[in-house]
Write a protein that holds these residues in place. Structure first.
Motif, PDB file in Angstrom:
ATOM      1  N   HIS A  35      26.732  31.882 -36.368  1.00  0.00           N
ATOM      2  CA  HIS A  35      27.174  32.762 -37.459  1.00  0.00           C
ATOM      3  C   HIS A  35      27.723  31.922 -38.596  1.00  0.00           C
ATOM      4  N   HIS A  36      27.457  32.358 -39.818  1.00  0.00           N
ATOM      5  CA  HIS A  36      27.911  31.645 -41.008  1.00  0.00           C
ATOM      6  C   HIS A  36      28.757  32.586 -41.867  1.00  0.00           C
ATOM      7  N   VAL A  37      29.962  32.126 -42.204  1.00  0.00           N
ATOM      8  CA  VAL A  37      30.897  32.919 -43.008  1.00  0.00           C
ATOM      9  C   VAL A  37      31.279  32.104 -44.240  1.00  0.00           C
ATOM     10  N   SER A  38      31.107  32.690 -45.421  1.00  0.00           N
ATOM     11  CA  SER A  38      31.533  31.991 -46.639  1.00  0.00           C
ATOM     12  C   SER A  38      33.032  32.195 -46.821  1.00  0.00           C
ATOM     13  N   VAL A  39      33.713  31.098 -47.137  1.00  0.00           N
ATOM     14  CA  VAL A  39      35.166  31.100 -47.310  1.00  0.00           C
ATOM     15  C   VAL A  39      35.452  30.630 -48.732  1.00  0.00           C
ATOM     16  N   GLU A  40      35.987  31.545 -49.542  1.00  0.00           N
ATOM     17  CA  GLU A  40      36.282  31.239 -50.945  1.00  0.00           C
ATOM     18  C   GLU A  40      37.730  30.841 -51.177  1.00  0.00           C
ATOM     19  N   SER A  41      38.616  31.290 -50.292  1.00  0.00           N
ATOM     20  CA  SER A  41      40.036  30.984 -50.452  1.00  0.00           C
ATOM     21  C   SER A  41      40.697  30.895 -49.086  1.00  0.00           C
ATOM     22  N   ALA A  42      41.907  30.370 -49.058  1.00  0.00           N
ATOM     23  CA  ALA A  42      42.650  30.276 -47.797  1.00  0.00           C
ATOM     24  C   ALA A  42      42.878  31.647 -47.185  1.00  0.00           C
ATOM     25  N   ASN A  43      42.929  32.680 -48.010  1.00  0.00           N
ATOM     26  CA  ASN A  43      43.108  34.040 -47.500  1.00  0.00           C
ATOM     27  C   ASN A  43      41.942  34.486 -46.622  1.00  0.00           C
ATOM     28  N   ASP A  44      40.765  33.888 -46.829  1.00  0.00           N
ATOM     29  CA  ASP A  44      39.597  34.228 -46.011  1.00  0.00           C
ATOM     30  C   ASP A  44      39.695  33.661 -44.600  1.00  0.00           C
ATOM     31  N   MET A  45      40.637  32.741 -44.380  1.00  0.00           N
ATOM     32  CA  MET A  45      40.850  32.179 -43.044  1.00  0.00           C
ATOM     33  C   MET A  45      41.859  33.063 -42.312  1.00  0.00           C
ATOM     34  N   ASP A  46      41.422  34.280 -42.080  1.00  0.00           N
ATOM     35  CA  ASP A  46      42.302  35.309 -41.524  1.00  0.00           C
ATOM     36  C   ASP A  46      42.112  35.457 -40.015  1.00  0.00           C
ATOM     37  N   GLU A  47      42.755  36.488 -39.447  1.00  0.00           N
ATOM     38  CA  GLU A  47      42.688  36.715 -38.002  1.00  0.00           C
ATOM     39  C   GLU A  47      41.263  36.909 -37.516  1.00  0.00           C
ATOM     40  N   ALA A  48      40.432  37.584 -38.299  1.00  0.00           N
ATOM     41  CA  ALA A  48      39.053  37.826 -37.880  1.00  0.00           C
ATOM     42  C   ALA A  48      38.301  36.510 -37.735  1.00  0.00           C
ATOM     43  N   LEU A  49      38.307  35.683 -38.771  1.00  0.00           N
ATOM     44  CA  LEU A  49      37.589  34.414 -38.722  1.00  0.00           C
ATOM     45  C   LEU A  49      38.151  33.502 -37.643  1.00  0.00           C
ATOM     46  N   LEU A  50      39.468  33.359 -37.594  1.00  0.00           N
ATOM     47  CA  LEU A  50      40.072  32.480 -36.594  1.00  0.00           C
ATOM     48  C   LEU A  50      39.858  33.021 -35.186  1.00  0.00           C
ATOM     49  N   GLY A  51      39.779  34.347 -35.045  1.00  0.00           N
ATOM     50  CA  GLY A  51      39.475  34.948 -33.740  1.00  0.00           C
ATOM     51  C   GLY A  51      38.066  34.613 -33.283  1.00  0.00           C
ATOM     52  N   TRP A  52      37.099  34.684 -34.214  1.00  0.00           N
ATOM     53  CA  TRP A  52      35.727  34.304 -33.865  1.00  0.00           C
ATOM     54  C   TRP A  52      35.645  32.834 -33.491  1.00  0.00           C
ATOM     55  N   ILE A  53      36.357  31.997 -34.229  1.00  0.00           N
ATOM     56  CA  ILE A  53      36.361  30.560 -33.909  1.00  0.00           C
ATOM     57  C   ILE A  53      36.994  30.329 -32.543  1.00  0.00           C
TER      58      ILE A  53
END
Length: 125
Positions: A96-114
């Protein structure tokens, strides 16, 4: 940050703070992980690769102008508008590929998937 990482981001210096934020969060959560810098991406490993980050070297018209692409592998396809693209690289192994434009995009959802990707990678043989 080591010299290889600095050189990797040389062409995309404005994106370096995003990478540093992501790396710091991953180092805090997975102190045992290893980092490998290649020509096109920086990969994060436990027993196997569980996540990657890459600059916007190739981008689609509908993607943001400035972002880092954070990628991770799971045994299923995530259905979310946050996922820019997903590919079943092997049976039951989705990248899966997620575009991250700001630090706010590194949220619970993204970190949970990681986090799921970390556990999935750790359990692979």
């Amino acid at each position: 940050m080591n010299l290889d990482e600095q050189m990797f981001w040389e062409k995309w210096e404005p994106l370096l703070p995003l990478y540093e934020t992501l790396k710091q969060r991953l180092v805090e959560t997975y102190p045992d992980m290893k980092i490998k810098v290649s020509k096109t991406q920086i990969s994060f490993y436990n027993r196997h690769m569980f996540a990657m980050v890459s600059p916007p070297a190739r981008r689609r018209k509908d993607w943001p102008k400035s972002f880092i692409m954070v990628s991770f592998g799971l045994p299923y396809q995530v259905d979310s508008p946050r996922i820019a693209m997903s590919v079943e690289a092997y049976p039951n192994r989705w990248t899966h590929h997620v575009s991250v434009e700001s630090a706010n995009d590194m949220d619970e959802a993204l970190l949970g998937w990681i986090d799921e990707a970390y556990s999935f990678s750790q359990s692979k043989r």
